[in-house]
Design an enzyme around this catalytic site. Structure first.
Site, mmCIF file in Angstrom:
data_model
loop_
_atom_site.group_PDB
_atom_site.id
_atom_site.type_symbol
_atom_site.label_atom_id
_atom_site.label_comp_id
_atom_site.label_asym_id
_atom_site.label_seq_id
_atom_site.Cartn_x
_atom_site.Cartn_y
_atom_site.Cartn_z
ATOM 1 N N SER A 40 70.951 7.266 18.480
ATOM 2 C CA SER A 40 71.066 8.713 18.306
ATOM 3 C C SER A 40 71.705 9.366 19.534
ATOM 4 O O SER A 40 72.850 9.066 19.858
ATOM 5 C CB SER A 40 69.669 9.261 18.001
ATOM 6 O OG SER A 40 69.695 10.615 17.733
ATOM 7 N N HIS B 67 67.449 8.155 9.812
ATOM 8 C CA HIS B 67 67.737 8.184 11.242
ATOM 9 C C HIS B 67 66.688 7.452 12.075
ATOM 10 O O HIS B 67 67.019 6.717 12.995
ATOM 11 C CB HIS B 67 67.810 9.646 11.676
ATOM 12 C CG HIS B 67 68.502 9.859 12.982
ATOM 13 N ND1 HIS B 67 69.835 9.608 13.164
ATOM 14 C CD2 HIS B 67 68.048 10.307 14.182
ATOM 15 C CE1 HIS B 67 70.187 9.895 14.420
ATOM 16 N NE2 HIS B 67 69.116 10.321 15.056
#
Ligand SMILES: *[C@@H]1O[C@H](CO)[C@@H](O)[C@H](O)[C@H]1NC(C)=O
Ligand SMILES: *[C@@H]1O[C@H](CO)[C@@H](O)[C@H](O)[C@H]1NC(C)=O
Ligand SMILES: *[C@@H]1O[C@H](CO)[C@@H](O)[C@H](O)[C@H]1NC(C)=O
Length: 402
Positions: free
Chosen positions: A165, A370
């Site tokens: 990320s 995610h």
């Protein structure tokens, strides 16, 4: 839904609390599974003191001690999280243990401002000046400091890298701004990478449009920044906005984490109490604002200080783009269709610009989110084993696995 409420509750409590307190720290958790663990303090060029944790070897493969030194993996967490994201999933699944078991010397960085890195030579986290940074500074200060430290300590020239990320954002910033670091990577894996954020589908888009675009309050605060004296490259935010415990801090600290998708069907929900205990791990408002600016602009570029100050700092009224053509080290990108924080269209945008993209891996599970890149039950089989195969191949041949 219930879990999300729990997390929100936690975020609010954390934002009220004076000091974040982690009941059980990364090293304590690692030690509880009988893995060796070390803590290291690393000073950045702008005088932050970062804490790194290391699993130097796995007790499962001590025989590897007899041959050459273990190759190094540096792994870097996302926004408002910490090294805990690489160990909570437990010895069978979590990235740090899996890499150690594969024979690597595992180093985990904690960025300035998170619960393990709240130190500076002069500033205290109670002072708003401490919080004047965005992920730009994580890229140009934290990353080089940690990389240099790790290579120095291990007496090696290069390392393998994984960024999750924002951990990918800071890698892109580092190499765009300081291209000499290209030579320090053997392999690099961007998991759910964030660079362009124009198409984030989660409520962050809602926040960006409703808060940043329209709210007179925040716009006003941001406008106010134009008048701030800029003595160091890091001063960019109004003290009101950055103050610890300010209303915006919990937005920064917590929301992105939630929005990342704790509703994933791949998570081991028995981990949730531990996740809540360790998150949000802290970050600055500047990190969130920098992403929000990009959500609005569609660019991957430096912090927008407002026209006046941009002219002063950058010599142009808009912030300059990060020069992605400087990222010449081989880069691997792992992404998924159901990732709301790193949507496919944004990932493809950075991929097209990367001069040396050697792999683009679309996780073959449609529902992958995610946070699944660090917390899912099947993450080892789907992703980490593949990473290890690639790194092992490099160690054996000195070549990229194609
Ligand atoms: C392996 O290396 C570690 C770190 O240097 C050391 O503490 C440990 O005792 C070694 N184990 C063996 C079996 O040599
Ligand atoms: C889920 O996590 C718990 C606690 O760490 C662990 O005991 C359990 O084995 C995990 N479940 C699976 C399916 O891995
Ligand atoms: C970006 O980097 C490339 C390659 O290093 C260089 O040729 C180019 O001039 C740079 N562009 C800008 C706008 O600085």
């Amino acid at each position: 839904m219930y879990f999300i409420l729990l997390i929100i509750l936690q975020i609010i409590t954390t934002s009220i609390a004076e000091e974040p307190n982690i009941l059980i720290s990364t090293p304590q958790r690692i030690a509880s599974f009988n893995y060796p663990v070390e803590s290291h303090e690393v000073k950045t060029a702008d005088n932050y003191l970062l804490t790194m944790f290391r699993i130097p070897y796995s007790p499962k493969n001590l025989h590897l001690n007899d041959s050459k030194p273990r190759p190094v993996f540096l792994i870097q967490h996302g926004m408002s999280t910490s090294t805990d994201s690489f160990i909570l999933n437990g010895p069978d699944n979590a990235l740090a243990y899996v890499l150690a078991d594969a024979g690597y010397d595992v180093w985990m960085g904690n960025h300035r401002g998170n619960v393990y890195s709240r130190k500076h030579i002069k500033l205290s986290p109670d002072e708003s000046d401490f919080w004047k940074f965005s992920w730009h500074e994580l890229g140009i200060f934290d990353m080089p400091a940690m990389i240099d430290y790790v290579l120095g300590k291990t007496n090696q020239d290069q390392l393998h890298f994984i960024g999750h990320s924002q951990g990918a954002t800071v890698f892109f910033v580092l190499l765009s701004e300081l291209p000499k670091y290209n030579a320090k990577f053997k392999t690099s894996f961007m998991l759910a990478p964030i660079a362009f954020v124009g198409h984030i589908k989660s409520p962050i888009g809602f926040i960006a449009s409703s808060v940043l675009h329209q709210s007179p309050i925040l716009s006003h605060l941001l406008e106010g920044l134009e008048f701030l004296p800029m003595i160091e490259p890091v001063s960019m935010l109004g003290s009101e906005l950055c103050a610890v415990g300010s209303w915006f801090q919990w937005v920064c600290a917590g929301l992105l984490f939630i929005l990342g998708g704790w509703d994933s069907e791949h998570l081991n929900y028995t981990l949730l109490p531990q996740a809540i205990e360790t998150h949000p791990a802290g970050c600055s408002t500047g990190q969130a604002i920098h992403y929000l600016q990009e959500h609005k602009s569609g660019y991957f570029r430096k912090f927008d200080h407002g026209k006046q100050n941009n002219l002063r700092f950058y010599g142009q009224i808009t912030p300059p783009d990060y020069n992605i053509s400087n990222i010449i080290t081989p880069v691997r990108v792992y992404y998924s269709d159901n990732d709301k924080m790193a949507p496919v269209v944004d990932v493809k945008k950075i991929e097209k610009l990367l001069p040396n993209l050697v792999e683009s891996y679309n996780v073959p599970v449609k529902t992958w989110t995610h946070v699944d890149f660090v917390f899912a039950l099947e993450v080892k089989e789907l992703i980490y084993d593949k990473i290890i195969e690639t790194a092992n191949y490099y160690e054996k041949t000195g070549q990229q696995l194609k």
